[in-house]
Design a protein around this motif. Sequence first.
Motif, PDB file in Angstrom:
ATOM      1  N   THR A 167      -0.483   6.662 -11.089  1.00 17.67           N
ATOM      2  CA  THR A 167       0.826   8.030 -10.775  1.00 17.67           C
ATOM      3  C   THR A 167       2.009   6.412 -10.515  1.00 17.67           C
ATOM      4  OG1 THR A 167      -1.009   9.470 -10.843  1.00 17.67           O
ATOM      5  CG2 THR A 167       0.584   8.934  -8.900  1.00 17.67           C
ATOM      6  N   THR A 213       2.791  10.636 -14.390  1.00 14.25           N
ATOM      7  CA  THR A 213       1.415  10.739 -14.070  1.00 14.25           C
ATOM      8  C   THR A 213       0.929  11.624 -15.039  1.00 14.25           C
ATOM      9  OG1 THR A 213      -0.244  12.018 -13.047  1.00 14.25           O
ATOM     10  CG2 THR A 213       1.509  12.929 -13.257  1.00 14.25           C
ATOM     11  N   GLY A 257      -7.750   4.492  -7.358  1.00  9.37           N
ATOM     12  CA  GLY A 257      -7.523   5.828  -7.323  1.00  9.37           C
ATOM     13  C   GLY A 257      -7.102   6.660  -8.055  1.00  9.37           C
ATOM     14  N   GLU A 268       0.503   7.817   0.784  1.00  7.62           N
ATOM     15  CA  GLU A 268       0.490   9.144  -0.423  1.00  7.62           C
ATOM     16  C   GLU A 268       1.582  10.345  -0.156  1.00  7.62           C
ATOM     17  OE1 GLU A 268      -2.767  12.995   0.309  1.00  7.62           O
ATOM     18  OE2 GLU A 268      -3.647  11.179  -0.341  1.00  7.62           O
ATOM     19  N   ARG A 305       0.071  15.661  -6.285  1.00  6.53           N
ATOM     20  CA  ARG A 305      -0.682  14.710  -5.013  1.00  6.53           C
ATOM     21  C   ARG A 305      -0.005  13.576  -5.686  1.00  6.53           C
ATOM     22  NH1 ARG A 305      -4.638  11.825  -3.262  1.00  6.53           N
ATOM     23  NH2 ARG A 305      -5.788  12.759  -4.868  1.00  6.53           N
ATOM     24  N   VAL A 306       0.454  13.096  -4.885  1.00  6.23           N
ATOM     25  CA  VAL A 306       0.319  11.147  -5.041  1.00  6.23           C
ATOM     26  C   VAL A 306      -0.586  10.647  -4.570  1.00  6.23           C
ATOM     27  CG1 VAL A 306       2.332   9.029  -5.780  1.00  6.23           C
ATOM     28  CG2 VAL A 306       2.547  11.239  -5.972  1.00  6.23           C
ATOM     29  N   PRO A 307      -1.574   9.983  -4.770  1.00 10.00           N
ATOM     30  CA  PRO A 307      -2.871   9.050  -3.911  1.00 10.00           C
ATOM     31  C   PRO A 307      -1.540   8.027  -3.446  1.00 10.00           C
ATOM     32  CG  PRO A 307      -3.556   8.379  -6.901  1.00 10.00           C
ATOM     33  CD  PRO A 307      -1.844  10.238  -6.163  1.00 10.00           C
ATOM     34  N   GLY A 308      -2.239   8.167  -1.851  1.00 10.17           N
ATOM     35  CA  GLY A 308      -2.419   6.118  -1.425  1.00 10.17           C
ATOM     36  C   GLY A 308      -3.121   5.227  -1.738  1.00 10.17           C
ATOM     37  N   LEU A 336       3.050  14.399  -1.301  1.00 10.64           N
ATOM     38  CA  LEU A 336       2.838  15.476  -2.090  1.00 10.64           C
ATOM     39  C   LEU A 336       4.214  15.609  -2.775  1.00 10.64           C
ATOM     40  CD1 LEU A 336       0.744  18.357  -3.116  1.00 10.64           C
ATOM     41  CD2 LEU A 336       1.412  18.829  -0.236  1.00 10.64           C
ATOM     42  N   ASP A 357       0.767  -1.113   0.350  1.00  9.85           N
ATOM     43  CA  ASP A 357       0.032  -0.058   0.191  1.00  9.85           C
ATOM     44  C   ASP A 357       1.167   1.023   0.001  1.00  9.85           C
ATOM     45  OD1 ASP A 357      -2.809  -1.457   0.211  1.00  9.85           O
ATOM     46  OD2 ASP A 357      -2.411  -1.769   1.776  1.00  9.85           O
ATOM     47  N   ARG A 358       1.398   1.712  -0.998  1.00 11.01           N
ATOM     48  CA  ARG A 358       1.796   2.701  -1.557  1.00 11.01           C
ATOM     49  C   ARG A 358       1.234   4.130  -0.292  1.00 11.01           C
ATOM     50  NH1 ARG A 358       2.351   5.230  -6.727  1.00 11.01           N
ATOM     51  NH2 ARG A 358       0.061   5.948  -6.991  1.00 11.01           N
ATOM     52  N   ALA A 377      -2.774  11.440 -10.714  1.00 16.09           N
ATOM     53  CA  ALA A 377      -2.695  12.863  -9.146  1.00 16.09           C
ATOM     54  C   ALA A 377      -3.106  14.377 -10.156  1.00 16.09           C
ATOM     55  CB  ALA A 377      -1.274  12.764  -9.429  1.00 16.09           C
TER      56      ALA A 377
END
Length: 169
Positions: free
Chosen positions: A134, A60, A159, A8, A92-95, A10, A5-6, A162
């Motif tokens: 992303t 992204t 998700g 999140e 923003r890189v989502p988790g 910024l 699980d990556r 980004a």
Amino acid sequence: MIIVDRPEALVVGYAVRTTNAAEADPARAQLPGLWTRAGAPGAFAHVPGRIDENLYAVLTDYESGHNGAYTQVVGVAVRTAARLPEGMVAVRVPGVPALLFEARGPMPGALVEVWQQVWNHTESGGAPARAFTTDLEIHHPDGVDLFVATLPSFGEPSGPPAQVQAAPA
């Protein structure tokens, strides 16, 4: 490679839009210049709220698969991006669930080898499938950790993509 699980993130940094085909042609390649700019001494000294000393590369805005255009942002992770330095963007890189690949050894060769593994996984139809939303590289003293966003087993994108915010003009 393992599935994780990556978290999140910024990231604030410099951005280019390119393709893998363009990067294979030294006359059209933009990534070497982007990395030279990002790697210059003090390149991110004026970015407030930096959370660590690592460099982050966010891939992204994928047009289509790994042969289409994409945006790469190279920068630093921050707590907030309230004030963007001139010429920089925030992303923003989502988790999300991601495949984790670890590149260790002389760079950039070790990282190129890891990306080749990613492309082979994608072209062979390996599971889980890439989401092409992303992806994130974290460059640290021991090497690079590459997080490749995956599709969940039921086929929905993992998700939101980004969100890139351009610096004010």
